[in-house]
Write a protein that holds these residues in place. Structure first.
Motif, PDB file in Angstrom:
ATOM      1  N   LEU A 110       0.857  -1.186   0.000  1.00 15.24           N
ATOM      2  CA  LEU A 110       0.000   0.000   0.000  1.00 15.24           C
ATOM      3  C   LEU A 110       0.894   1.237   0.000  1.00 15.24           C
ATOM      4  CD1 LEU A 110      -3.027   0.901   0.207  1.00 15.24           C
ATOM      5  CD2 LEU A 110      -2.607   1.182   2.672  1.00 15.24           C
ATOM      6  N   GLN A 111       0.753   2.054  -1.033  1.00  9.43           N
ATOM      7  CA  GLN A 111       1.525   3.290  -1.111  1.00  9.43           C
ATOM      8  C   GLN A 111       0.561   4.473  -1.155  1.00  9.43           C
ATOM      9  OE1 GLN A 111       2.620   1.763  -5.499  1.00  9.43           O
ATOM     10  NE2 GLN A 111       3.666   3.666  -5.001  1.00  9.43           N
ATOM     11  N   ALA A 112       0.981   5.584  -0.562  1.00 11.13           N
ATOM     12  CA  ALA A 112       0.074   6.722  -0.456  1.00 11.13           C
ATOM     13  C   ALA A 112       0.848   8.034  -0.457  1.00 11.13           C
ATOM     14  CB  ALA A 112      -0.769   6.613   0.812  1.00 11.13           C
ATOM     15  N   VAL A 113       0.109   9.112  -0.746  1.00 10.19           N
ATOM     16  CA  VAL A 113       0.685  10.452  -0.742  1.00 10.19           C
ATOM     17  C   VAL A 113      -0.377  11.431  -0.251  1.00 10.19           C
ATOM     18  CG1 VAL A 113       0.062  10.823  -3.172  1.00 10.19           C
ATOM     19  CG2 VAL A 113       1.875  12.198  -2.143  1.00 10.19           C
ATOM     20  N   ILE A 114       0.035  12.383   0.564  1.00 10.02           N
ATOM     21  CA  ILE A 114      -0.796  13.507   1.004  1.00 10.02           C
ATOM     22  C   ILE A 114      -0.088  14.774   0.561  1.00 10.02           C
ATOM     23  CG2 ILE A 114      -1.922  14.667   2.946  1.00 10.02           C
ATOM     24  CD1 ILE A 114      -1.445  12.147   4.615  1.00 10.02           C
ATOM     25  N   LEU A 115      -0.844  15.715  -0.012  1.00 11.49           N
ATOM     26  CA  LEU A 115      -0.225  16.921  -0.544  1.00 11.49           C
ATOM     27  C   LEU A 115      -0.971  18.176  -0.093  1.00 11.49           C
ATOM     28  CD1 LEU A 115      -0.599  14.752  -3.255  1.00 11.49           C
ATOM     29  CD2 LEU A 115       1.328  16.184  -3.921  1.00 11.49           C
ATOM     30  N   SER A 116      -0.274  19.303  -0.160  1.00  8.60           N
ATOM     31  CA  SER A 116      -0.937  20.592  -0.045  1.00  8.60           C
ATOM     32  C   SER A 116      -1.653  20.870  -1.366  1.00  8.60           C
ATOM     33  CB  SER A 116       0.082  21.698   0.237  1.00  8.60           C
ATOM     34  OG  SER A 116       1.054  21.765  -0.807  1.00  8.60           O
ATOM     35  N   LEU A 117      -2.605  21.803  -1.354  1.00  9.87           N
ATOM     36  CA  LEU A 117      -3.381  22.091  -2.564  1.00  9.87           C
ATOM     37  C   LEU A 117      -2.504  22.527  -3.727  1.00  9.87           C
ATOM     38  CD1 LEU A 117      -6.501  23.935  -1.100  1.00  9.87           C
ATOM     39  CD2 LEU A 117      -6.450  21.677  -2.172  1.00  9.87           C
ATOM     40  N   ASP A 118      -1.419  23.251  -3.423  1.00  8.06           N
ATOM     41  CA  ASP A 118      -0.549  23.738  -4.500  1.00  8.06           C
ATOM     42  C   ASP A 118       0.570  22.763  -4.845  1.00  8.06           C
ATOM     43  OD1 ASP A 118       1.148  23.955  -2.333  1.00  8.06           O
ATOM     44  OD2 ASP A 118       1.369  26.135  -2.447  1.00  8.06           O
ATOM     45  N   GLY A 119       0.575  21.603  -4.186  1.00 12.02           N
ATOM     46  CA  GLY A 119       1.556  20.571  -4.504  1.00 12.02           C
ATOM     47  C   GLY A 119       2.957  20.812  -3.986  1.00 12.02           C
ATOM     48  N   THR A 120       3.178  21.917  -3.276  1.00 10.10           N
ATOM     49  CA  THR A 120       4.540  22.230  -2.821  1.00 10.10           C
ATOM     50  C   THR A 120       4.957  21.415  -1.610  1.00 10.10           C
ATOM     51  OG1 THR A 120       3.695  24.075  -1.487  1.00 10.10           O
ATOM     52  CG2 THR A 120       4.428  24.580  -3.732  1.00 10.10           C
ATOM     53  N   LYS A 121       3.971  20.922  -0.848  1.00  8.88           N
ATOM     54  CA  LYS A 121       4.273  20.067   0.306  1.00  8.88           C
ATOM     55  C   LYS A 121       3.717  18.681   0.027  1.00  8.88           C
ATOM     56  CE  LYS A 121       4.211  23.822   3.708  1.00  8.88           C
ATOM     57  NZ  LYS A 121       3.918  24.902   2.751  1.00  8.88           N
ATOM     58  N   LYS A 122       4.533  17.672   0.308  1.00  5.01           N
ATOM     59  CA  LYS A 122       4.167  16.311  -0.083  1.00  5.01           C
ATOM     60  C   LYS A 122       4.729  15.315   0.922  1.00  5.01           C
ATOM     61  CE  LYS A 122       4.865  13.197  -4.051  1.00  5.01           C
ATOM     62  NZ  LYS A 122       5.429  13.125  -5.429  1.00  5.01           N
ATOM     63  N   ILE A 123       3.865  14.434   1.396  1.00  2.00           N
ATOM     64  CA  ILE A 123       4.287  13.354   2.303  1.00  2.00           C
ATOM     65  C   ILE A 123       3.898  12.035   1.658  1.00  2.00           C
ATOM     66  CG2 ILE A 123       3.969  12.314   4.582  1.00  2.00           C
ATOM     67  CD1 ILE A 123       3.118  15.167   5.517  1.00  2.00           C
ATOM     68  N   SER A 124       4.867  11.169   1.462  1.00  2.68           N
ATOM     69  CA  SER A 124       4.581   9.877   0.835  1.00  2.68           C
ATOM     70  C   SER A 124       5.198   8.760   1.658  1.00  2.68           C
ATOM     71  CB  SER A 124       5.103   9.830  -0.603  1.00  2.68           C
ATOM     72  OG  SER A 124       6.483  10.102  -0.649  1.00  2.68           O
ATOM     73  N   ASP A 125       4.595   7.574   1.550  1.00  4.16           N
ATOM     74  CA  ASP A 125       5.086   6.428   2.320  1.00  4.16           C
ATOM     75  C   ASP A 125       4.512   5.162   1.701  1.00  4.16           C
ATOM     76  OD1 ASP A 125       6.331   4.909   4.242  1.00  4.16           O
ATOM     77  OD2 ASP A 125       5.372   5.891   5.967  1.00  4.16           O
ATOM     78  N   VAL A 126       5.049   4.022   2.105  1.00  2.00           N
ATOM     79  CA  VAL A 126       4.573   2.728   1.615  1.00  2.00           C
ATOM     80  C   VAL A 126       4.669   1.724   2.749  1.00  2.00           C
ATOM     81  CG1 VAL A 126       6.872   2.101   0.757  1.00  2.00           C
ATOM     82  CG2 VAL A 126       4.847   0.975  -0.201  1.00  2.00           C
ATOM     83  N   ILE A 127       3.744   0.763   2.751  1.00  3.42           N
ATOM     84  CA  ILE A 127       3.732  -0.270   3.784  1.00  3.42           C
ATOM     85  C   ILE A 127       3.461  -1.616   3.125  1.00  3.42           C
ATOM     86  CG2 ILE A 127       1.253  -0.113   4.304  1.00  3.42           C
ATOM     87  CD1 ILE A 127       1.972  -0.340   7.280  1.00  3.42           C
ATOM     88  N   TYR A 128       4.040  -2.671   3.687  1.00  2.00           N
ATOM     89  CA  TYR A 128       3.812  -4.037   3.205  1.00  2.00           C
ATOM     90  C   TYR A 128       3.282  -4.873   4.359  1.00  2.00           C
ATOM     91  CZ  TYR A 128       6.900  -2.823  -0.729  1.00  2.00           C
ATOM     92  OH  TYR A 128       7.469  -2.233  -1.828  1.00  2.00           O
ATOM     93  N   GLY A 129       2.420  -5.836   4.035  1.00  2.00           N
ATOM     94  CA  GLY A 129       1.936  -6.696   5.093  1.00  2.00           C
ATOM     95  C   GLY A 129       1.047  -7.818   4.587  1.00  2.00           C
TER      96      GLY A 129
END
Length: 316
Positions: free
Chosen positions: A262-281
């Motif tokens: 499972l991979q995911a990303v959270i962003l600010s509306l303008d795309g300048t801030k971005k947090i991404s991560d991935v998990i396996y299980g």
């Protein structure tokens, strides 16, 4: 409320060409699996179909495309509904459930242009159309120089606006284009490194009443277990983050080597801030994995991003 007639089903669907394709596709599969079954389709105009001048995020988000059909289902006017899973809210109304999930196909987003061969080829200041905060934020993260404007309407309407020169490019779901026989319009399938899909994108959800065992049994033949595990993780992730509002989040689950990735990303509306991560299980722990990844990303700064988004939404 339980359906008393076992040889007749009424499917609720929106009246758009894509929604009707999906409803008829499911109807055909059910008729093939149950030759005695009489299947009909009842169409609805949803709030999301009526209000085309405002961005989805400002008029209520995903539930705009499902509420009228869900109300009819709870009243017993239809037995089930067929939705693009990506259009369904993270939380369903009490009394309803996702009774079956079809095998996922083509979960990605399509870049479409009559002039430019790819997202990278768009010139500075080019106008790109999309109705999705998720797509907008992820594309801006890659190309801050683009002018991204809201684009609403059914697939034909959006393509017509592109062809009329209102946009230099637009972004639509690959699955929807292919289902309508419009795969030839795809200029580039956007890599997931640039644009992670929406929850459930590419899969169809069969929604039914929670207490209607008859319908649940009839649609069980449509269930794809691998897709169910993936979207269970995706929806669990989204439930932790959003509740009901639209936010710039991409998330994608898939079975890789017997494990759920499972991979995911959270962003600010303008795309300048971005947090991404991935998990396996373990695939059987799909919901747990989704919640764990969400909690991890919230702790890594996602909470602050969501707080800023919520404040901006309140001020509009």
């Amino acid at each position: 409320m339980k359906t008393q007639i076992t040889n007749r089903l009424v499917i609720g669907a929106r009246g758009s060409k894509l929604s009707l394709w999906q409803a008829n596709h499911i109807a055909d599969l059910l008729r093939a699996a149950h030759p005695q079954l009489e299947v009909s389709i009842k169409t609805f105009v949803t709030k999301g179909d009526k209000f085309l001048d405002a961005p989805l995020a400002k008029i209520g988000g995903k539930g705009l495309f499902t509420k009228e059909i869900e109300t009819a289902m709870l009243l017993g006017e239809v037995d089930l509904a067929v939705h693009s899973l990506k259009d369904m809210p993270a939380e369903l109304p009490p009394g309803l459930m996702i009774a079956a999930v079809t095998k996922r196909h083509d979960p990605d987003d399509a870049f479409i242009s009559n002039t430019y061969a790819s997202l990278d080829c768009l010139p500075q200041g080019a106008k790109l159309g999309t109705s999705s905060l998720r797509r907008k934020a992820q594309i801006l993260s890659k190309r801050t120089d683009l002018n991204i404007e809201d684009l609403r309407g059914n697939v034909d309407t959006r393509l017509r606006k592109l062809d009329n020169g209102e946009y230099d490019a637009i972004v639509l779901a690959v699955a929807g284009l292919k289902r309508l026989g419009l795969g030839g319009r795809i200029t580039q399938v956007l890599p997931r490194e640039i644009c992670l899909p929406a929850v459930g994108q590419g899969a169809l959800a069969i929604e039914a009443r929670s207490d209607d065992a008859t319908v649940q049994d009839l649609v069980a033949c449509l269930e794809d277990n691998a897709t169910r595990q993936a979207i269970t993780a995706e929806r669990a992730y989204l439930q932790v983050l959003e509740g009901g509002c639209q936010i710039p989040v991409g998330v994608f689950g898939q079975i890789v080597g017997g494990e759920l990735k499972l991979q995911a990303v959270i962003l600010s509306l303008d795309g300048t801030k971005k947090i991404s991560d991935v998990i396996y299980g373990n695939c059987d722990d799909a919901a747990v994995l989704g919640r764990e990844l969400a909690d991890r990303m919230l702790a890594a700064g996602g909470s602050n991003l969501l707080a800023v988004l919520a404040k901006a939404s309140e001020e509009e």
